[in-house]
Design an enzyme around this catalytic site. Structure first.
Site, PDB file in Angstrom:
ATOM      1  CE1 TYR A  75      -4.093   2.103   0.699  1.00 41.91           C
ATOM      2  CE2 TYR A  75      -2.644   3.373   1.401  1.00 41.91           C
ATOM      3  CZ  TYR A  75      -3.857   3.262   1.096  1.00 41.91           C
ATOM      4  OH  TYR A  75      -4.634   4.201   0.797  1.00 41.91           O
ATOM      5  CG  PHE A 127      -8.125  16.630 -24.359  1.00 37.60           C
ATOM      6  CD1 PHE A 127      -8.092  16.322 -25.715  1.00 37.60           C
ATOM      7  CD2 PHE A 127      -8.328  15.803 -23.200  1.00 37.60           C
ATOM      8  CE1 PHE A 127      -8.697  14.998 -25.818  1.00 37.60           C
ATOM      9  CE2 PHE A 127      -8.622  14.570 -23.361  1.00 37.60           C
ATOM     10  CZ  PHE A 127      -8.940  14.139 -24.714  1.00 37.60           C
ATOM     11  CB  THR A 128     -12.877  16.632 -23.906  1.00 36.79           C
ATOM     12  OG1 THR A 128     -12.045  15.431 -23.944  1.00 36.79           O
ATOM     13  CG2 THR A 128     -13.418  16.678 -25.431  1.00 36.79           C
ATOM     14  CG  ASP A 218      -2.059  17.343 -21.794  1.00 33.96           C
ATOM     15  OD1 ASP A 218      -1.224  16.140 -21.847  1.00 33.96           O
ATOM     16  OD2 ASP A 218      -3.186  17.166 -21.881  1.00 33.96           O
ATOM     17  CE  LYS A 261      -4.427   9.462 -24.319  1.00 30.74           C
ATOM     18  NZ  LYS A 261      -5.180   9.591 -23.117  1.00 30.74           N
ATOM     19  NE  ARG A 385     -12.894  14.090 -29.850  1.00 31.24           N
ATOM     20  CZ  ARG A 385     -12.611  13.530 -28.417  1.00 31.24           C
ATOM     21  NH1 ARG A 385     -11.308  13.360 -27.859  1.00 31.24           N
ATOM     22  NH2 ARG A 385     -13.430  13.419 -27.575  1.00 31.24           N
ATOM     23  CG  PHE A 452     -17.208  13.296 -26.424  1.00 28.55           C
ATOM     24  CD1 PHE A 452     -17.026  14.346 -25.300  1.00 28.55           C
ATOM     25  CD2 PHE A 452     -16.369  12.161 -26.174  1.00 28.55           C
ATOM     26  CE1 PHE A 452     -15.901  14.506 -24.646  1.00 28.55           C
ATOM     27  CE2 PHE A 452     -15.021  12.268 -25.213  1.00 28.55           C
ATOM     28  CZ  PHE A 452     -15.168  13.341 -24.688  1.00 28.55           C
TER      29      PHE A 452
END
Ligand code: PLI
Length: 460
Positions: A75, A127-128, A218, A261, A385, A452
Site C-alpha cells: 500500500y 482538450f475535453t 500536457d 499514450k 471530434r 460525446f
C-alpha cells in the site's frame, strides 16, 4: 541502412496475437443502431479494426510484461513508485512525481491546486477532460493557439504553436494574477495531432517567466512531438527524441500525463512538478481522489510497466515507425482526394467531415454521422471530434460549433499492420464516393458532462 532511407519498418516482431472478427453489414447496422449511433457505445467484440483511440490501447513489449512481474503491491512505499520516479526524473526532468489512475486524475489535482474561481486558463486548444476540470475548479479556458490550427488545410509545420500575441493580450486584459498557469499541450490532439516547436515553447516560457505565470505541460504525446521537432526544426536533426523531450520539459514547470499514450501502457498517469509547495498540496489532494501518494490509483506492476514504456517511447526507431504508420494511412486517403487535416499528425488521421459532407449542417453532427457510417461499411471504429465533443457553451447553452468538425482514425501503438491500414483506407475512399447518401443525426439523449462519451442519436 540503405533501404531505411526511403522506407520504415517496425522495430519489433510479433510474439502473441489477438484474434479479431469480421461481421456482416446487417449485423453492424443492428449494432450501431443499438449503440445510438455513438461508436463509444459499441461493444469491442463487434468491431473489426478499432481506431477509436490511441489511449490505453498499445501493445506492451515483452520487457514491459516482464516488468509487470516485478510488481510490489505494498500500500505504501512500493519499490515500483521509486522506479517510476527515477525514470520520470531522468526522461522528463521534473523533481516530484505524483502518480494518478490516468491523465484526468492528474488534471483534476492540478486544477484543484492552482485554479481559483474567476481565473482564466490559457491553452493551445482545449482538450475535453482538461477543460472540464478547469471549469469545475472555477476557471475559464481561453484558446491561445495560432489561427492556422483552426484551418484543416493549412500546412503550417508547427500548427500546435501558441500565439504569443494572444497570450500578451490576455495578460494585459485580465492581469497575470488571474492566470494561474498556461496549459501547454504537445502534439495538440484536437487540432489533428499537431506539434509545437521548441522555439515557441522557449518563447512562451520566457514570456510567462516575466509575468510569474507557470507553464504546465500536457505531456501526453510529448515524445511524439519531440520526433516532429527532430524532423522539422533547424538544429535538432542530430539530437535524439530523448534529448529533445528533456529539453521541452526544461521550459515548463510541471506536467500532467496520460500514460496511456506515449508511455505505452494500458492504464496510468501522473502529475509531475518542480515546486515543493505545489507538490505538498498535490500529495494532500491525491489521497482524497486517487490513493496514497506512492501509488495514486495505480497498481505497483502498472507503475513498473510504465517506467519501462517510457524508456521505449523515446527510441527514435519506435517513433519513426509509429508516425510512419499514421502517415502511410493518411497519404493513401489523401491521394484519393478525401479531405483530411494537413499536415498529417502524430497519432491519427483526421477526416474533415465538413468538407466530406457539405450537405449537412453542423448541428446535424456530420462527424458523428460519418463515424457511424464508417463502422457500418467495414467494422472500423473511429471517433467524432467536432460539435458533439465540443459541447455547449455554458453561457449561451448553444452547441459550440467548432471550426474543426473531424472524424479521428486513431492508431493504437504497435497493434495493427499495414494491411489493416489498407482495409481502412479502402473503406474511407468508398464512403467518400457515396457521401451524398449519408444522413445527419439528432440527439436522442444528451448527457450533461463530456456528452460525446454517452450520448445517443437518431437518424434525421
Ligand atoms: O484519458 P486520460 O484521462 O488518461 O487522459 C486525458 C487526456 C489528457 N490530455 C490529452 C491531450 C489527451 O489526449 C487525453 C486523453 N485522450 C483520449 C482519451 C483520446 O482518446 O484522445
Amino acid at each position: 541502412m540503405g533501404s531505411r532511407k526511403t522506407s520504415w519498418a517496425e522495430p519489433f516482431k510479433i510474439k502473441m496475437v489477438e484474434p479479431i472478427k469480421m461481421t456482416t453489414r446487417e449485423q453492424r447496422e443492428r449494432c450501431i443502431k443499438e449503440a445510438g449511433y455513438n461508436t463509444f457505445l459499441l461493444k469491442s467484440e463487434d468491431v473489426y479494426i478499432d481506431l477509436l483511440t490511441d489511449s490505453g490501447t498499445a501493445a506492451m513489449s515483452d520487457r514491459q510484461w516482464a516488468a509487470m512481474m516485478l510488481g510490489d503491491e505494498a500500500y505504501a512505499g512500493s519499490r515500483n513508485f521509486y522506479s517510476l520516479e527515477e525514470v520520470v526524473r531522468e526522461y522528463y526532468g521534473y523533481k516530484h512525481l505524483i502518480p494518478t489512475h490516468q491523465g484526468r486524475g492528474a488534471e483534476n489535482i492540478l486544477s484543484q491546486c492552482m485554479i481559483k474561481k474567476g481565473d482564466f486558463v490559457p491553452g493551445n486548444m482545449y482538450f475535453t477532460t482538461t477543460r472540464i476540470h478547469q471549469e469545475i475548479a472555477g476557471g475559464e479556458f481561453i484558446d491561445v493557439i495560432i489561427d492556422e490550427a483552426h484551418d484543416p488545410s493549412h500546412e503550417h509545420p508547427f500548427k500546435g504553436n501558441v500565439d504569443l500575441q494572444k497570450m500578451e493580450d490576455l495578460i494585459k486584459k485580465v492581469g497575470a494574477s488571474r492566470i494561474p498557469y498556461v496549459s501547454l499541450e504537445t502534439n495538440v490532439n484536437m487540432a489533428g495531432g499537431q506539434p509545437v516547436s521548441m522555439q515557441n515553447i522557449k518563447d512562451l516560457y520566457h514570456l510567462c517567466k516575466k509575468h510569474n505565470i507557470p507553464v504546465m505541460l500536457d505531456a501526453t504525446r510529448a515524445a511524439e512531438n519531440a520526433f516532429f521537432i527532430k524532423e522539422r526544426e533547424k538544429g535538432y536533426e542530430n539530437k535524439s527524441v530523448k534529448e529533445i523531450l528533456r529539453e521541452i520539459c526544461s521550459y515548463t514547470d510541471g506536467c500532467t500525463m496520460s500514460g496511456k499514450k506515449d508511455c505505452l501502457v494500458n492504464i496510468g498517469g501522473f502529475l509531475a512538478v518542480n515546486d515543493d509547495q505545489l507538490c505538498l498540496k498535490a500529495q494532500n489532494l491525491v489521497v482524497v481522489y486517487e490513493g496514497l501518494h506512492t501509488y495514486g490509483g495505480m497498481a505497483g506492476r502498472d507503475m513498473e510497466a510504465m517506467a519501462q514504456g517510457i524508456r521505449e517511447s523515446v527510441e527514435d526507431d519506435h517513433q519513426a515507425a509509429r508516425i510512419g504508420q499514421v502517415r502511410y494511412l493518411g497519404q493513401k486517403i489523401k491521394d484519393a482526394g478525401v479531405p483530411i487535416v494537413l499536415p498529417i499528425g502524430s497519432h491519427a488521421v483526421f477526416l474533415d467531415a465538413k468538407k466530406f459532407l457539405p450537405h449537412l449542417d453542423q448541428d446535424e453532427f456530420p462527424a458523428q454521422a460519418l463515424a457511424a457510417e464508417l463502422y457500418v461499411d467495414s467494422g472500423v471504429r473511429a471517433m467524432e471530434r467536432g460539435n458533439v465533443s465540443a459541447g455547449r457553451d455554458p453561457k449561451t447553452g448553444k452547441n459550440r460549433r467548432p471550426k474543426l468538425e473531424l472524424v479521428r482514425l486513431t492508431l493504437p501503438r504497435r497493434v495493427y499492420t499495414q494491411a489493416h491500414m489498407d482495409v481502412v483506407s479502402e473503406s474511407v475512399i468508398e464512403l467518400y464516393e457515396h457521401r451524398k447518401d449519408i444522413r445527419g443525426l439528432a440527439f436522442d439523449y444528451e448527457p450533461e458532462n463530456l456528452r460525446f462519451f454517452q450520448a445517443r442519436f437518431k437518424k434525421k
